[in-house]
Design a protein around this motif. Sequence first.
Motif, short mmCIF file in Angstrom:
data_model
loop_
_atom_site.label_atom_id
_atom_site.label_comp_id
_atom_site.label_asym_id
_atom_site.label_seq_id
_atom_site.Cartn_x
_atom_site.Cartn_y
_atom_site.Cartn_z
N LYS A 1 0.82 -1.22 0.00
CA LYS A 1 0.00 0.00 0.00
C LYS A 1 0.86 1.27 0.00
O LYS A 1 0.68 2.15 -0.84
CB LYS A 1 -0.94 0.01 1.23
N GLY A 2 1.78 1.34 0.96
CA GLY A 2 2.61 2.54 1.09
C GLY A 2 3.48 2.77 -0.14
O GLY A 2 3.58 3.89 -0.65
N THR A 3 4.09 1.69 -0.62
CA THR A 3 4.98 1.77 -1.78
C THR A 3 4.24 2.31 -3.01
O THR A 3 4.72 3.21 -3.70
CB THR A 3 5.52 0.35 -2.10
N ILE B 1 -6.23 7.45 1.07
CA ILE B 1 -6.23 7.08 2.48
C ILE B 1 -5.83 5.62 2.58
O ILE B 1 -6.54 4.73 2.14
CB ILE B 1 -7.59 7.40 3.12
N ASP B 2 -4.61 5.43 3.11
CA ASP B 2 -3.91 4.15 3.06
C ASP B 2 -4.10 3.40 4.39
O ASP B 2 -3.79 3.93 5.45
CB ASP B 2 -2.43 4.49 2.75
N GLY B 3 -4.63 2.18 4.30
CA GLY B 3 -4.76 1.35 5.50
C GLY B 3 -5.93 1.72 6.39
O GLY B 3 -5.94 1.41 7.58
N GLY C 1 12.39 -1.06 11.84
CA GLY C 1 12.25 -1.03 13.30
C GLY C 1 10.83 -0.86 13.79
O GLY C 1 10.60 -0.39 14.91
N ARG C 2 9.84 -1.22 12.99
CA ARG C 2 8.45 -1.11 13.45
C ARG C 2 8.16 -2.16 14.53
O ARG C 2 8.52 -3.32 14.38
CB ARG C 2 7.49 -1.28 12.26
N ILE C 3 7.48 -1.71 15.60
CA ILE C 3 7.25 -2.61 16.74
C ILE C 3 6.32 -3.77 16.38
O ILE C 3 6.22 -4.74 17.11
CB ILE C 3 6.67 -1.87 17.97
MG MG Z 1 2.09 0.93 5.02
#
Ligand code: MG
Length: 190
Positions: free
Chosen positions: A19-21, A88-90, A132-134
Amino acid sequence: IEDKNLHIVFVLGGPGSGKGTQCSKIVDTFGFSHLSAGELLRREMSSDTEIGAMICDTIKEGKIVPSEVTVKLLHKHMEANENNKFLIDGFPRTDENRVAFEQFIGVEPVFVLYFECPEEEMVRRVLSRNEGRIDDNIETIKKRLKVFRKLNLPVINHYSARGKVHKINAVGTIDGVFDNIRSHFVAYEC
Ligand code: MG
Ligand code: UP5
């Protein structure tokens, strides 16, 4: 933002589906502004507040932050942005999210892009990302996938029944996937 003639596209798909990409590529080519709900929540999470701590606990568990918090954040950013075209992503992650957005913002999406991706591929991508996402660990990823199936697929089905879902095959090279997305944005060619 009521009289802004908003054009909203929801971008949905499981964790790591891209999605982000793809949103960054759509922004560059079709003049949309990108609002990632997860990104906005992560930014809020780093604030030393009670809400920040609540968001942190929720994201660690792969659960969904209360609609009120997310919709307010989205509203704030749409209001502060001159643009009237937003990816609007996610979001919306749940039917409750969807209803809260439609009531509070008062608009429905023009369409919904849905990235279809096999779960093994999503897991592979998330685990090989190194930001580094939790929530990028195998335990949390399994929970995120479960929540996606249980809560987000009903949102996709809702819009599908209204003929608003544009399904994208998310497997392939980043440019290859984008080539399949282009045709859905011809109306926005700059
Ligand atoms: Mg994303
Ligand atoms: N990659 C991308 N495309 C590729 C391709 N075609 N081939 C090979 N690799 C590809 O991509 C993921 C990785 O794969 C990257 O390394 C990329 O280079 C590579 P990305 O574009 O980041 O995928 P994306 O779908 O954005 O994955 P993300 O992990 O961000 O999706 P999630 O939906 O899990 O995360 P989000 O940030 O939206 O939400 C996180 C958490 O926040 C949720 O679990 C939830 O707890 C909370 N949340 C809410 O509570 N409410 C909300 O409304 C939103 C989020």
